[in-house]
Scaffold this active site. Structure first.
Site, short mmCIF file in Angstrom:
data_model
loop_
_atom_site.label_atom_id
_atom_site.label_comp_id
_atom_site.label_asym_id
_atom_site.label_seq_id
_atom_site.Cartn_x
_atom_site.Cartn_y
_atom_site.Cartn_z
N PHE A 236 6.90 5.34 -4.24
CA PHE A 236 5.79 5.81 -3.53
C PHE A 236 6.03 6.73 -2.19
O PHE A 236 5.48 7.15 -1.60
CB PHE A 236 5.06 4.44 -2.84
CG PHE A 236 5.30 3.91 -1.55
CD1 PHE A 236 6.44 3.08 -1.39
CD2 PHE A 236 4.75 4.35 -0.37
CE1 PHE A 236 6.65 2.91 -0.08
CE2 PHE A 236 4.81 3.83 0.80
CZ PHE A 236 5.99 2.93 0.92
N LYS A 237 7.57 6.44 -1.84
CA LYS A 237 8.10 7.29 -0.89
C LYS A 237 7.55 8.77 -0.91
O LYS A 237 7.63 9.52 -0.17
CB LYS A 237 9.48 7.29 -0.86
CG LYS A 237 10.16 5.89 -0.61
CD LYS A 237 9.72 5.23 0.70
CE LYS A 237 10.44 3.96 1.15
NZ LYS A 237 10.18 2.67 0.05
N ASP A 238 7.47 9.39 -2.24
CA ASP A 238 7.11 10.66 -2.29
C ASP A 238 5.69 11.15 -1.50
O ASP A 238 5.38 12.19 -1.35
CB ASP A 238 6.79 11.02 -3.85
CG ASP A 238 8.30 10.98 -4.73
OD1 ASP A 238 9.05 11.58 -4.15
OD2 ASP A 238 8.40 10.61 -5.70
N LEU B 233 7.16 11.72 1.56
CA LEU B 233 8.20 12.99 1.81
C LEU B 233 8.16 14.01 1.01
O LEU B 233 8.84 14.99 1.32
CB LEU B 233 9.70 12.11 1.30
CG LEU B 233 10.09 11.04 2.31
CD1 LEU B 233 11.09 10.15 1.91
CD2 LEU B 233 10.74 11.97 3.65
#
Ligand SMILES: *Cc1c(COP(=O)(O)O)cnc(C)c1O
Length: 499
Positions: free
Chosen positions: A112-114, A117
């Site tokens: 989920f960091k995408d 980011l």
């Protein structure tokens, strides 16, 4: 809209400046001075919008020093169906009658960091121009696994930036390690640190606070910034998917507009669930936010007792991206629930730094408990949850999402609350495939196999395609081989920059 520090000891700045700096000069975190509100009609309208339109809707209120054209540009570069392998960007999957899963892992790094980011670098590049920045920005990241790769992907070859990622030598999966050490790009570097995530994170914090290092950078035309979840530019795009999930539930006729729902969030640094709290303050109808931890259950204890105590054993678990004892974004929650009491927040953070614990007053505790419910899942319960959900529905959870599902079950048993719930799913099961295959196919299925061989085993079992960025990973050349002690991190930074 201006941004102030949670510690209250520096002047207010624009959103571009807050995004460029990452951390406030007094050591606090930037918070918007106002909360933007959405009423029922505005939320209803979102049900007819695309993810990109929803994002624009939320972002323009908070990043109002960016033009609409600039924000559109950022959104359109970040959230493409090509990068996320789905038009929906953050699709909802209905698991049970009253439970849906919000899949936040369709981006280029399968976690989920995408969601944040992929867009942060675009905010940052525009922020540099807006604020007349002459120095080149050096992004320093400490990662528990997923942030590092997502930041490397987001920043690779972005003009005017360099990125250095420190990851713990113990506690990242084979897939995570390979993702980082094979990273391509002219401005990227990843370095292993002997120790755990907190060692890496404390090392980065020390470098950020070191005036001699800052002066040396300045002499050489560089300046630090952060892409960790303390950056407001990370947090604000995460608010979007809470509105998006709610809007999709209206569209799918799962709920009436205005009906409250629960969100269950697998939590580490408290960034994801804090975005949910912002969404709620902005008018999203939320009943409870359920904070799910693994065996590093510092937040469970804090929410239940009002005492935050990091003086405990650090445990390596099967959900490594949540193996954290200091949840940095909690500072923003404390600021919000105390109505901006910087003095209290500074006191607690000082105590945490010096003694490793602090205790909030009754009123603050009550206020937090009125919104949050907290629980944790140990490794054995996490695996059992993956197994039982697969057996009942055929749906495959990753370990982090399984922590959330298990804690949600505990919540329902403990409260009998059956309000419709959204489980926030933070990683593709392919990313943590060893644990996942073990859970659904038994020990024998993983015996003697690498994580890379297990990708195809999982694909067969689940009927899902292997995400394309993970497919060829084991055959990529290793480009980054360095390892260092926590105390040598500053030296490594200097050497990487050639200063
Ligand atoms: C980072 C991460 C988390 C924790 O999110 P926070 O915002 O740090 O609370 C949970 N699951 C996965 C897979 C992650 O990468």
């Amino acid at each position: 809209m201006l941004y102030r520090s949670t510690r209250g000891n520096c002047s207010n700045v624009s959103s571009a400046e807050a995004i460029k700096r990452g951390l406030a000069a007094d050591g606090g975190l930037f918070v918007p001075e106002k909360i933007i509100h959405f009423d029922k009609d505005q939320i209803l309208k979102m049900s007819e919008m695309t993810y990109q339109e929803r994002a624009l809707n939320i972002l323009e209120g908070y990043l109002d020093d960016y033009t609409l054209g600039e924000l559109t540009d950022c959104v359109n570069q970040a959230y493409t169906a090509q990068k996320f392998e789905t038009e929906a960007i953050a699709p909802l999957h209905k698991l049970y009658d009253s439970v849906s899963v919000l899949e936040l892992w369709h981006g280029p790094t399968s976690a989920f960091k995408d969601m944040a980011l992929q867009i942060l670098p675009h905010f940052l590049v525009k922020a540099l121009k807006k604020t007349g920045e002459k120095e080149e920005i050096v992004i320093l990241v400490a990662t528990s696994g997923d942030t590092g790769k997502a930041a490397l992907e987001g920043f690779k070859d972005v003009e005017g930036t360099k990125i250095i990622v420190f990851f713990p030598s113990e506690g990242v999966s084979q897939v995570q390690r390979m993702q980082m050490v094979t990273q391509e790009g002219s401005n990227v570097c990843s370095i292993a640190v002997e120790g755990n995530f907190d060692d890496a994170q404390n090392g980065v914090k020390r470098i950020f606070g070191d005036e001699a290092v800052a002066a040396l950078l300045h002499e050489n035309g560089y300046k630090f910034s952060s892409a960790n979840s303390i950056n407001w530019g990370r947090l604000v795009p995460q608010i979007v998917y809470y509105f998006s999930a709610y809007a999709d539930m209206i569209r799918n006729k799962e709920i009436e507009t205005g009906e409250k729902i629960n969100f269950v969030v697998p939590t580490g640094n408290f960034g994801n669930i804090l975005a949910a709290y912002y969404a709620m303050q902005m008018g999203l109808p939320v009943n409870k936010l359920i904070c799910a931890s693994n065996d590093n259950n510092v937040l469970t204890d804090f929410i239940n007792s009002g005492v935050y105590d990091r003086n405990r054993e650090f445990k390596k678990t099967l959900s490594p991206s949540m193996d954290i004892l200091i949840s940095s974004n909690l500072e923003r929650l404390l600021y919000l629930v105390t109505d901006g009491n910087s003095e209290a927040v500074s006191g607690w953070m000082g105590k945490l730094k010096n003694e490793g614990f602090y205790s909030v007053d009754q009123e603050t505790k009550k206020k937090i408990q009125s919104v949050f419910w907290a629980g944790f899942s140990n490794d054995s319960d996490t695996l059992k949850t993956i197994e039982s959900v697969y057996a009942e529905t055929g749906y495959v959870l990753d370990t982090h999402t399984a922590v959330a599902v298990d804690v949600y079950d505990k919540y329902v048993i403990s409260t009998s609350d059956v309000t419709k719930a959204v489980i926030v799913s933070t990683a593709s099961p392919f990313k943590f495939n060893e644990s996942v295959v073990k859970a659904i196919a038994g020990e024998e299925a993983v015996a003697g196999k690498t994580e890379f061989e297990l990708l195809s085993v999982l694909s067969e079992k689940s009927g899902l395609a292997i995400p394309s960025p993970l497919k060829e990973l084991d055959r990529k050349p290793v480009l980054h081989k360095e390892i260092c002690r926590p105390m040598d991190m500053a030296e490594k930074v200097k050497r990487t920059l050639g200063i």
